[in-house]
Scaffold this active site. Structure first.
Site, PDB file in Angstrom:
ATOM      1  N   ARG A   1       1.035  -1.206  -0.042  1.00 20.30           N
ATOM      2  CA  ARG A   1      -0.053  -0.054   0.052  1.00 20.30           C
ATOM      3  C   ARG A   1       0.706   1.163  -0.099  1.00 20.30           C
ATOM      4  O   ARG A   1       0.736   2.041  -0.837  1.00 20.30           O
ATOM      5  CB  ARG A   1      -0.917   0.286   1.094  1.00 20.30           C
ATOM      6  CG  ARG A   1      -1.719   1.153   1.422  1.00 20.30           C
ATOM      7  CD  ARG A   1      -1.242   1.933   2.553  1.00 20.30           C
ATOM      8  NE  ARG A   1      -1.975   3.375   2.648  1.00 20.30           N
ATOM      9  CZ  ARG A   1      -1.348   4.317   2.926  1.00 20.30           C
ATOM     10  NH1 ARG A   1      -0.128   4.671   2.735  1.00 20.30           N
ATOM     11  NH2 ARG A   1      -2.278   5.648   2.871  1.00 20.30           N
TER      12      ARG A   1
ATOM     13  N   HIS B   1       2.678   6.038  -2.101  1.00 17.37           N
ATOM     14  CA  HIS B   1       3.901   7.214  -1.982  1.00 17.37           C
ATOM     15  C   HIS B   1       4.827   7.302  -2.996  1.00 17.37           C
ATOM     16  O   HIS B   1       5.665   8.213  -3.270  1.00 17.37           O
ATOM     17  CB  HIS B   1       4.443   6.918  -0.733  1.00 17.37           C
ATOM     18  CG  HIS B   1       3.649   7.329   0.546  1.00 17.37           C
ATOM     19  ND1 HIS B   1       2.929   8.404   0.855  1.00 17.37           N
ATOM     20  CD2 HIS B   1       3.300   6.225   1.335  1.00 17.37           C
ATOM     21  CE1 HIS B   1       2.261   8.296   1.855  1.00 17.37           C
ATOM     22  NE2 HIS B   1       2.327   6.981   2.229  1.00 17.37           N
TER      23      HIS B   1
END
Length: 115
Positions: A76, A81
């Site tokens: 994730r 990011h």
């Protein structure tokens, strides 16, 4: 941690995992690689799975160490990011190789929690 929250979050992950499988059913890697909509839908769902898993921390990680919680959250984090550096081949391998056993583990856990 209330068990309803755990059960609901696990069900969320199961539902999203099934959605990823439906999105990619009958696709080859080449098909996937060329289908921007499916890639984005899968990446979004991977992020949602990671968020659901993160909401269960740290209790679930301690109580259910057989589930790869760290890996789920890590994927994730990469998707969110480092979005433009996501390796689509690794995502494909993950949803083909790692997602089905994860969903089986979570189904088993859900069954244990329901009994």
């Amino acid at each position: 941690m209330p068990s309803r929250k755990l059960k609901q979050r696990i069900q969320d992950i199961l539902d999203i995992g099934a959605e990823i499988e439906a999105f990619t059913q009958d696709m080859s890697f080449t098909d996937f690689q060329q289908d921007t909509r499916t890639i984005k839908a899968v990446l979004y769902n991977v992020a949602v799975i990671g968020e659901a898993a993160a909401s269960l921390m740290p209790e679930a990680e301690v109580d259910y160490p057989e589930i790869p919680w760290v890996d789920i959250r890590g994927l994730r984090n990469i998707v969110i990011h480092e979005y433009f550096r996501v390796n689509i081949e690794i995502i494909w391998e993950t949803i083909q190789r790692d997602l089905p056993p994860l969903l089986e583990q979570l189904q088993e856990l859900q069954s244990r929690l329901n009994s």
